[in-house]
Enzyme design. Structure first.
Site, PDB file in Angstrom:
ATOM      1  N   LYS A  41       0.819  -1.216   0.000  1.00  0.00           N
ATOM      2  CA  LYS A  41       0.000   0.000   0.000  1.00  0.00           C
ATOM      3  C   LYS A  41       0.855   1.269   0.000  1.00  0.00           C
ATOM      4  O   LYS A  41       2.069   1.227   0.280  1.00  0.00           O
ATOM      5  CB  LYS A  41      -0.934  -0.031   1.210  1.00  0.00           C
ATOM      6  CG  LYS A  41      -1.946  -1.187   1.158  1.00  0.00           C
ATOM      7  CD  LYS A  41      -2.930  -1.104   2.316  1.00  0.00           C
ATOM      8  CE  LYS A  41      -3.936  -2.230   2.259  1.00  0.00           C
ATOM      9  NZ  LYS A  41      -4.975  -2.104   3.307  1.00  0.00           N
ATOM     10  N   TYR A  67     -12.440  -2.134  -3.805  1.00  0.00           N
ATOM     11  CA  TYR A  67     -12.963  -2.242  -2.439  1.00  0.00           C
ATOM     12  C   TYR A  67     -14.490  -2.102  -2.382  1.00  0.00           C
ATOM     13  O   TYR A  67     -15.029  -1.747  -1.325  1.00  0.00           O
ATOM     14  CB  TYR A  67     -12.316  -1.174  -1.544  1.00  0.00           C
ATOM     15  CG  TYR A  67     -10.908  -1.524  -1.096  1.00  0.00           C
ATOM     16  CD1 TYR A  67     -10.654  -2.632  -0.298  1.00  0.00           C
ATOM     17  CD2 TYR A  67      -9.828  -0.719  -1.449  1.00  0.00           C
ATOM     18  CE1 TYR A  67      -9.375  -2.946   0.134  1.00  0.00           C
ATOM     19  CE2 TYR A  67      -8.530  -1.027  -1.014  1.00  0.00           C
ATOM     20  CZ  TYR A  67      -8.328  -2.147  -0.224  1.00  0.00           C
ATOM     21  OH  TYR A  67      -7.060  -2.455   0.214  1.00  0.00           O
ATOM     22  N   PHE A  85     -15.554   3.914   6.812  1.00  0.00           N
ATOM     23  CA  PHE A  85     -14.177   4.267   6.452  1.00  0.00           C
ATOM     24  C   PHE A  85     -13.918   4.200   4.946  1.00  0.00           C
ATOM     25  O   PHE A  85     -12.783   4.382   4.509  1.00  0.00           O
ATOM     26  CB  PHE A  85     -13.177   3.380   7.199  1.00  0.00           C
ATOM     27  CG  PHE A  85     -13.346   1.893   6.969  1.00  0.00           C
ATOM     28  CD1 PHE A  85     -12.842   1.286   5.830  1.00  0.00           C
ATOM     29  CD2 PHE A  85     -14.011   1.101   7.902  1.00  0.00           C
ATOM     30  CE1 PHE A  85     -12.990  -0.076   5.614  1.00  0.00           C
ATOM     31  CE2 PHE A  85     -14.162  -0.267   7.693  1.00  0.00           C
ATOM     32  CZ  PHE A  85     -13.658  -0.851   6.544  1.00  0.00           C
ATOM     33  N   ARG A  96      -1.832 -14.314   4.409  1.00  0.00           N
ATOM     34  CA  ARG A  96      -2.560 -13.606   5.474  1.00  0.00           C
ATOM     35  C   ARG A  96      -1.850 -13.776   6.825  1.00  0.00           C
ATOM     36  O   ARG A  96      -1.783 -12.843   7.625  1.00  0.00           O
ATOM     37  CB  ARG A  96      -4.014 -14.088   5.539  1.00  0.00           C
ATOM     38  CG  ARG A  96      -4.809 -13.588   4.339  1.00  0.00           C
ATOM     39  CD  ARG A  96      -6.262 -14.012   4.396  1.00  0.00           C
ATOM     40  NE  ARG A  96      -7.016 -13.282   5.408  1.00  0.00           N
ATOM     41  CZ  ARG A  96      -7.467 -12.042   5.256  1.00  0.00           C
ATOM     42  NH1 ARG A  96      -7.232 -11.374   4.154  1.00  0.00           N
ATOM     43  NH2 ARG A  96      -8.161 -11.454   6.211  1.00  0.00           N
ATOM     44  N   THR A 126      -5.310  -7.161  10.617  1.00  0.00           N
ATOM     45  CA  THR A 126      -5.577  -5.910   9.884  1.00  0.00           C
ATOM     46  C   THR A 126      -5.057  -4.703  10.658  1.00  0.00           C
ATOM     47  O   THR A 126      -4.470  -3.789  10.077  1.00  0.00           O
ATOM     48  CB  THR A 126      -7.106  -5.763   9.654  1.00  0.00           C
ATOM     49  OG1 THR A 126      -7.569  -6.922   8.962  1.00  0.00           O
ATOM     50  CG2 THR A 126      -7.417  -4.526   8.825  1.00  0.00           C
ATOM     51  N   ARG A 134       2.597  -6.492   8.954  1.00  0.00           N
ATOM     52  CA  ARG A 134       1.836  -5.322   9.421  1.00  0.00           C
ATOM     53  C   ARG A 134       2.357  -4.819  10.771  1.00  0.00           C
ATOM     54  O   ARG A 134       2.329  -3.613  11.036  1.00  0.00           O
ATOM     55  CB  ARG A 134       0.355  -5.656   9.486  1.00  0.00           C
ATOM     56  CG  ARG A 134      -0.287  -5.634   8.094  1.00  0.00           C
ATOM     57  CD  ARG A 134      -1.664  -6.207   8.129  1.00  0.00           C
ATOM     58  NE  ARG A 134      -2.422  -5.927   6.922  1.00  0.00           N
ATOM     59  CZ  ARG A 134      -3.516  -6.596   6.582  1.00  0.00           C
ATOM     60  NH1 ARG A 134      -3.972  -7.559   7.367  1.00  0.00           N
ATOM     61  NH2 ARG A 134      -4.160  -6.298   5.479  1.00  0.00           N
ATOM     62  N   ASN A 141      -2.006   0.128   6.797  1.00  0.00           N
ATOM     63  CA  ASN A 141      -1.491  -1.137   7.339  1.00  0.00           C
ATOM     64  C   ASN A 141      -0.564  -1.884   6.378  1.00  0.00           C
ATOM     65  O   ASN A 141      -0.462  -3.102   6.422  1.00  0.00           O
ATOM     66  CB  ASN A 141      -2.654  -2.015   7.807  1.00  0.00           C
ATOM     67  CG  ASN A 141      -3.617  -2.366   6.689  1.00  0.00           C
ATOM     68  OD1 ASN A 141      -3.455  -1.907   5.572  1.00  0.00           O
ATOM     69  ND2 ASN A 141      -4.616  -3.172   6.996  1.00  0.00           N
ATOM     70  N   HIS A 144      -2.119  -5.503   1.578  1.00  0.00           N
ATOM     71  CA  HIS A 144      -3.424  -6.146   1.415  1.00  0.00           C
ATOM     72  C   HIS A 144      -3.203  -7.578   0.970  1.00  0.00           C
ATOM     73  O   HIS A 144      -2.254  -7.859   0.230  1.00  0.00           O
ATOM     74  CB  HIS A 144      -4.256  -5.425   0.335  1.00  0.00           C
ATOM     75  CG  HIS A 144      -5.454  -6.220  -0.105  1.00  0.00           C
ATOM     76  ND1 HIS A 144      -6.642  -6.221   0.597  1.00  0.00           N
ATOM     77  CD2 HIS A 144      -5.633  -7.078  -1.140  1.00  0.00           C
ATOM     78  CE1 HIS A 144      -7.502  -7.043   0.001  1.00  0.00           C
ATOM     79  NE2 HIS A 144      -6.908  -7.570  -1.062  1.00  0.00           N
ATOM     80  N   GLU A 180      -9.659 -10.851  -7.534  1.00  0.00           N
ATOM     81  CA  GLU A 180      -8.750  -9.716  -7.344  1.00  0.00           C
ATOM     82  C   GLU A 180      -7.585  -9.755  -8.334  1.00  0.00           C
ATOM     83  O   GLU A 180      -7.156  -8.711  -8.839  1.00  0.00           O
ATOM     84  CB  GLU A 180      -8.225  -9.702  -5.902  1.00  0.00           C
ATOM     85  CG  GLU A 180      -9.322  -9.390  -4.891  1.00  0.00           C
ATOM     86  CD  GLU A 180      -8.815  -9.309  -3.455  1.00  0.00           C
ATOM     87  OE1 GLU A 180      -9.625  -8.993  -2.577  1.00  0.00           O
ATOM     88  OE2 GLU A 180      -7.615  -9.564  -3.218  1.00  0.00           O
TER      89      GLU A 180
END
Ligand code: CMP
Length: 142
Positions: free
Chosen positions: A11, A51, A59, A87, A93, A104, A114, A117, A128
């Site tokens: 990100k 998203y 948010f 993950r 998260t 993270r 964070n 993704h 995705e």
């Protein structure tokens, strides 16, 4: 565990801190093969589409603004159990709740910023990957 693919986004916060390379190194050290990679500055339309499932969340506007503020690095990762393993390597998260040693925890600032993704299921991984790499073969290679 079957060989599968998942989507990774490094990100804007992590790219701005020049941690994209360090994160990709962690990914490779974690046994993943990077099978597709590109850097992009997402448009508002692209981020909103990606998203869309979070559209009703309070948010959402903040999330789209953050994801479009500077470039991201988008990668397709392959290994046995890629979705779960990626993950687990990312951690929770919210970086404050992430276990030590996770990406993270190391690179994330807060629940919004964070660092990375990851797809939350094999089904969503396929969607995705197709969203950001249209035309790329999604099936695992031998
Ligand atoms: P990600 O895995 O990219 O999927 C959706 C994102 O929404 C999530 O990571 C977080 O960065 C973001 N998010 C989740 N909860 C919040 C929140 N309370 N405030 C801001 N962003 C959030």
């Amino acid at each position: 565990m079957p060989v599968e693919r998942t989507l990774c986004i490094v990100k804007p916060d992590a790219v701005e801190k020049r941690k994209a390379g360090a994160i990709l190194a962690r990914i490779e050290e974690g046994g993943f093969k990077v099978v597709a990679l590109r850097m992009a500055r997402l448009s508002v339309r692209e981020a909103e589409g990606f998203y869309a499932v979070h559209e009703a969340r309070p948010f959402f506007g903040e999330l789209v603004q953050f994801m479009t503020r500077s470039p991201v690095v988008i990668a397709v990762l392959e290994r046995e159990g890629a979705v779960t393993v990626w993950r687990d390597l990312m951690g929770a998260t919210d970086p404050a709740k992430a276990q030590s040693g996770t990406i993270r925890k190391q690179f994330g600032a807060n629940v919004g910023e964070n660092a990375t993704h990851g797809s939350d299921s094999a089904d969503n991984a396929g969607k995705e990957i197709a969203y950001f790499f249209p035309g790329v073969e999604v099936s695992p290679t031998a």
